[in-house]
Design an enzyme around this catalytic site. Sequence first.
Site, PDB file in Angstrom:
ATOM      1  CB  CYS A  82      -0.884  -0.015   1.250  1.00  0.00           C
ATOM      2  SG  CYS A  82      -1.888   1.457   1.422  1.00  0.00           S
ATOM      3  CB  CYS A 220      -5.177   4.384  -4.563  1.00  0.00           C
ATOM      4  SG  CYS A 220      -4.445   2.738  -4.659  1.00  0.00           S
TER       5      CYS A 220
END
Length: 297
Positions: A82, A220
């Site tokens: 991530c 993101c």
Amino acid sequence: MVGVEKYHGTGNDFIIVDADEEVPDRRAFAADLCDRETGLTHPDALKTGADGILFLALEDEYSPPRVVMTLVQPDGSVAAMCGNGARCAAKWVAERTGADVVMIDTQAGTRRAEIGDQGVTIEMGEPTFDPDRVPVDSDEPLVEETVEGLSVTVVNTGVPHAVAFVDDVTTVDVDGIAPAVRNADVFPEGANVNFAARRPDGGFDQRTFERGVEAETDSCGTGAVAITAAAERLGKVEKGERIPVHPPGGRLVVQLTEDDALLQGPVEREFAGQAALPDSQPIDTDQDTDADAIGDD
Ligand SMILES: N[C@@H](CCC[C@H](N)C(=O)O)C(=O)O
């Protein structure tokens, strides 16, 4: 009660829990605290709930310090990587140790992060279009191929991403289009779905529907890198350029090199507090709560 902190990177928000805390069922804990209606809240919280829980195991005997990062998502899945979460983890370590370089151990590999005036910059590794490594069920890379009616270029930047270039991200019905692509048979492990539109500043606007959150998020990081890598593959940008990428939650900068991708942007700490374990989670001090105790879904 469990000690928690809340951080966000351009609106992609994470509850951070020291891996030494006793959390017997991390999946149930994530589902409970991340819920956008009923999850973790606080007077200083920008939003109720979160996009995931980062369990961080600090190893400060090393120089630079290392941290093992495990992201448990709202649906209970564990993501290998991530980008924004890793940037938050780096800041968390920096605030504890005073270090301005941090090594982050993820399931996608070890990533180096630097904390400086421009925010947190992380070396994300080389994006790959290799169908076996995305993975996609195809003999060839998917470059401008139609999946569920959407023309996408597919790349792994730590996790799998499909990127669709559009004229204007604001008019895209993300919730209507993305779920079918995210769940398409061609993606054996699913995929995050990104929409990108060129901006006058040479960068891109970004909207991303995330696997594991099963919704659009405000930012993101792996998606921003995926957009830039797909753009480079399609001849829209060149390696070495600093590309501004604008998700709804702020501004990131991505720079592709010959064998790496740098992701840069701000990180904010929102608050520290305590969270209750779900009713079904009595603390059992005999249980193993190592990062490895939870597997991939
Ligand atoms: N928001 C993250 C990506 C998190 C993982 C993703 N939802 C997946 O399951 O692949 C980022 O900033 O990169």
